[in-house]
Enzyme design. Structure first.
Site, PDB file in Angstrom:
ATOM      1  N   ASP A 192       0.882  -1.176   0.000  1.00  0.00           N
ATOM      2  CA  ASP A 192       0.000   0.000   0.000  1.00  0.00           C
ATOM      3  C   ASP A 192       0.912   1.217   0.000  1.00  0.00           C
ATOM      4  O   ASP A 192       2.143   1.073   0.089  1.00  0.00           O
ATOM      5  CB  ASP A 192      -0.927  -0.005   1.234  1.00  0.00           C
ATOM      6  CG  ASP A 192      -2.251   0.718   0.957  1.00  0.00           C
ATOM      7  OD1 ASP A 192      -2.211   1.906   0.591  1.00  0.00           O
ATOM      8  OD2 ASP A 192      -3.306   0.092   1.107  1.00  0.00           O
ATOM      9  N   HIS A 269      -3.829   3.342  -4.401  1.00  0.00           N
ATOM     10  CA  HIS A 269      -3.032   3.053  -3.195  1.00  0.00           C
ATOM     11  C   HIS A 269      -1.626   2.584  -3.562  1.00  0.00           C
ATOM     12  O   HIS A 269      -1.091   1.675  -2.926  1.00  0.00           O
ATOM     13  CB  HIS A 269      -3.723   1.967  -2.357  1.00  0.00           C
ATOM     14  CG  HIS A 269      -4.899   2.475  -1.564  1.00  0.00           C
ATOM     15  ND1 HIS A 269      -4.764   3.158  -0.374  1.00  0.00           N
ATOM     16  CD2 HIS A 269      -6.229   2.390  -1.790  1.00  0.00           C
ATOM     17  CE1 HIS A 269      -5.970   3.468   0.097  1.00  0.00           C
ATOM     18  NE2 HIS A 269      -6.880   3.022  -0.743  1.00  0.00           N
ATOM     19  N   GLU A 325     -10.724   2.401  -4.018  1.00  0.00           N
ATOM     20  CA  GLU A 325     -10.442   3.829  -3.828  1.00  0.00           C
ATOM     21  C   GLU A 325      -9.455   4.427  -4.831  1.00  0.00           C
ATOM     22  O   GLU A 325      -8.666   5.297  -4.478  1.00  0.00           O
ATOM     23  CB  GLU A 325      -9.933   4.072  -2.398  1.00  0.00           C
ATOM     24  CG  GLU A 325     -10.955   3.672  -1.355  1.00  0.00           C
ATOM     25  CD  GLU A 325     -10.502   3.925   0.081  1.00  0.00           C
ATOM     26  OE1 GLU A 325     -11.282   4.526   0.821  1.00  0.00           O
ATOM     27  OE2 GLU A 325      -9.391   3.511   0.452  1.00  0.00           O
TER      28      GLU A 325
HETATM   29  C1  ACM Z   1     -10.900  -0.412   2.085  1.00  0.00           C
HETATM   30  O1  ACM Z   1     -11.251  -0.331   3.263  1.00  0.00           O
HETATM   31  N1  ACM Z   1     -10.371   0.636   1.469  1.00  0.00           N
HETATM   32  C2  ACM Z   1     -11.046  -1.635   1.325  1.00  0.00           C
END
Ligand code: ACM
Length: 750
Positions: A192, A269, A325
């Site tokens: 991430d 991410h 996201e």
């Molecule tokens: C998440 O909580 N962004 C999967």
């Protein structure tokens, strides 16, 4: 014959921890088994207790032999000398029709675990190990017969090791504890923006550079501009797992019946990758983008090379590709992404993301693997065989299951263990949200009607542990326990057999188990929760007093004084008319524990009166819609509790119709602030009065004195003194200066 069918393991030493207080046999298993029939007497587990296993279950026997506090194997193949044994037997489909179930029979002269598959045999062993850890004297195992099988086949925990890094030795302990509660999937969020954590031999910069950052704490790193460091730099925080480390974890987990699913996050991410390989981003510059450039062929070749190494380490059927996201803004302005949208005949950036996910699915499929992703992969069209992890509520999972895709349920409201588990005022800082153990327990992962065809697509349920605010292993355990045992029962135990009161009773026994294993669990709060129920016909309030303590002694007062050991003992719900200030606390040995809880139970003048909305309430947080602000119920610490009503990016502007001209003394209303999720206390609140509902006058303003940067959960009451004015309509306006959310629960009129 015996040599071919069985191997023998002899065990050394039992345990020595003795609890003198209570020596009653204990059958308080979590998760609760399908069938449990207590017997009489105990099996005496001694130094010379031998384990006998069918050949296929030899590794399972080793798990049993290796576990426990002081047990060691003398010789794996030594014939048992003692007459009493633990047998782990492979049986036929006739003996055990369900291949997922196991039978555990404990008698005075021996223990038998019967199963058809390794996974089921491991579950039987875990039940036995848990039973042993629950006994006051761990050498005396109560006689019992258990038949047991899981409700869901996927019972998971996701651990984020990017935001904070946890070493291999600790991951093993974490897996041991998971196994004890029959959690069988470890979703390892390995990469991430906060750090790449897996060695990839073709891309060494990922671990020499992108695995390290300036700032151990999440906020400290953010304050330092989210910069990456290099391994060896004196100020670097981070770490990574070598491929050998990861293989070691995979094998360790497998022995405990746990599948490790790696997550390689894309296309969002991904700041850490793009800082060290900026040519894979739209801008081509480090520290500019979070998302991979999806018009660039080198992105796909990078990801495929990474996944090739990942698949070589992880034998799991599923590979998780993230997908959550992604900010699609850079793709809009990127010539390469726009070119890809044209040449691949895509409609927009959502479809561009789907295009990338489909390419990954084809790649994984060609290697006989399946793609798993967060529910955003639905946007722009789901890849043909993708499995969806539903986290933004359940709707993504419902949509996917209806379309014939498999689903893992992990909605934020029930499964996010980074949320608070008790009153935030008593807790280390957590992400917004409130998820006490009872709420975890209340979850039903199958949203469909009984017998619905879609249910077969609900593979199971998973807890997610994001670690921005979880800097170390001790804190990680604190956030995990006791919520994981609750989730384990959600995942394992038949819905009809679930009962929170009974779970809470059994949980009391698990505190001994957790203490024996030195688990830093969150202790049950002493805070009393005061729950009012309003009877509108009788104009009466009934009060229930709840506590996370088991069978607590609660005392309360109704006059605002702090309860003492002589105050009224709570024995059950009680009712009264009018208003009363309830103060309640748990007592132990005559001493008040923690901080008393206070509730102004207030049958005020506006209860049941209509409210006219000049600006609408938020569709996402309607609470009880038009009834919310005059229903007599105050909100709790959780903005999602159904009492707090949201107003999204504009002012709150409502009129309470008192239905006749009345004498008004005070108007009061509460707001909350939780900046992490964009909730702010209004800049000011204005109250004005009218007799015709059209022309309002006699304006009064109260200004806010809580700063918008105050990030801790904060409440403020705006109170107005009306001094006995006569009026029918009360208008309340709250200024939304931050253009985030305003949340209010009640307009209290006296
Ligand atoms: C998440 O909580 N962004 C999967």
């Amino acid at each position: 014959m015996i040599k071919r069918l069985a191997c023998f393991l002899t065990l050394l030493a039992g345990s020595s921890l003795q609890i003198h207080a209570q020596l009653k046999p204990n059958l308080d298993l979590i998760p609760k088994p399908t069938q449990i029939s207590p017997g009489v007497g105990t099996f005496h587990w001694t130094k010379s207790t031998a384990i006998v296993a069918s050949a296929m279950f030899a590794p399972v026997a080793r798990l049993l032999a290796d576990s426990g506090q002081t047990i060691g194997i003398v010789s794996p193949y030594k014939k048992p000398t003692a007459p009493v044994t633990i047998r782990i037997m492979s049986v036929s489909a006739n003996a055990l029709p369900d291949s997922n179930s196991y039978k555990l029979q404990i008698q005075e002269n021996g223990i038998t675990i019967a199963a058809r598959t390794t996974a089921a045999a491991i579950n039987g062993v875990q039940t036995l190990l848990q039973l042993r850890l629950l006994q006051p004297d761990m050498s005396q195992i109560p006689c019992v017969e258990i038949q047991d099988h899981p409700r869901f086949k996927y019972r998971g925990v996701m651990l984020d090791v990017s935001r904070h890094f946890f070493p291999v030795s600790y991951i093993k302990r974490y897996l041991d504890l998971m196994a004890l509660y029959k959690i069988n999937t470890f979703h390892w969020h390995l990469v991430d923006g906060a750090g790449w954590r897996l060695q990839i031999k073709q891309f060494p910069e990922l671990t020499s550079h992108a695995a390290w950052r300036y700032g151990e704490g999440w906020k400290e790193w953010a304050a330092n501009g989210k910069r990456y460091a290099h391994a060896g730099d004196a100020n670097a925080y981070g770490g990574f797992y070598t491929q050998d480390d990861a293989r070691d974890i995979v094998a360790y987990a497998a022995q405990r019946g746990i599948t490790v699913i790696p997550e390689i996050e894309m296309p969002g991410h991904s700041e850490e990758v793009l800082a060290v390989y900026p040519q894979l981003s739209c801008s081509g510059t480090p520290y500019q983008n979070s998302e991979f450039c999806l018009g660039n062929d080198s992105t796909y070749s990078f990801l495929e090379k990474v996944l090739t190494e990942v698949m070589d380490i992880f034998p799991s059927q599923y590979i998780h590709i993230g997908g959550d996201e992604a900010n699609k803004k850079a793709w809009k302005a990127c010539p390469k992404c726009q070119e890809r949208i044209r040449t691949a005949h895509l409609k927009d950036e959502h479809e561009l993301q789907s295009y990338a996910v489909r390419r990954m699915e084809q790649f994984l499929k060609a290697h006989h693997r399946k793609l798993l992703g967060w529910d955003e992969i639905l946007e722009g069209g789901l890849a043909p065989e993708a499995t969806v992890m539903s986290w933004r509520g359940e709707s993504g999972g419902i949509t996917a299951a209806k379309a014939g895709h498999d689903v893992v349920m992990t909605p934020g409201a029930y499964c996010y263990f980074d949320h608070y588990q008790a009153d935030p005022a008593t807790q280390p800082e957590a992400q917004g949200g409130y998820l006490p153990v009872e709420k975890v327990y209340s979850y039903n992962p199958d949203p469909f009607q009984p017998g619905a065809l879609e249910s077969k697509h609900i593979l199971g349920v998973q807890a997610n542990i994001w670690t921005e605010l979880i800097p170390n292993t001790s804190h990680l355990e604190y956030m995990t326990y006791p919520r994981l045992p609750a989730l384990a029962e959600v995942a394992w135990t038949n819905k009809d057999q679930k009962d929170f009161a009974d779970f809470q009773r059994r949980l009391q026994s698990h505190y001994l188990l957790l203490q024996r294993l030195y688990v830093n669990y969150c202790r049950p709060s002493y805070t009393v929760t005061i729950v009012p129920t309003i009877n509108y016909d009788k104009k009466e309030t009934t009060i229930s007093l709840l506590s996370e303590q088991y069978q607590p002694v609660i005392r309360y007062t109704m006059d605002g004084t702090v309860p003492s050991q002589h105050s009224t003992l709570y024995t059950g719900p009680f009712s009264f008319t009018g208003s009363s200030k309830i103060t309640a606390a748990v007592f132990r040995d005559t001493l008040l524990q923690g901080t008393p809880a206070v509730l102004m139970a207030d049958y005020h003048l506006a209860i049941g009166k209509p409210v006219i909305y000049k600006e609408p309430y938020s569709k996402s947080y309607p609470a009880k819609k038009e009834a919310t602000l005059t229903d007599g119920y105050l909100g709790t610490v959780s903005y999602g509790d159904g009492q707090w009503q949201g107003f999204d990016s504009h002012d709150m502007d409502v009129v309470v119709d008192m239905e006749s001209v009345q004498t008004l003394h005070t108007v009061a209303l509460n707001f909350m602030q939780l900046t992490a999720v964009g909730i702010y206390i209004p800049a000011d609140v204005t109250v004005s009065l009218s007799n015709d509902g059209v022309t309002f006058g006699q304006e009064m303003v109260v200004k806010n004195d809580i700063h918008e940067s105050q990030h801790q959960l904060t409440f403020k009451t705006f109170q107005f003194d009306l001094g006995g004015k006569q009026s029918r309509y009360i208008r309340v306006k709250a200024k939304n200066a931050q253009h985030g959310f305003l949340f209010s629960d009640e307009i209290i009129v006296h």
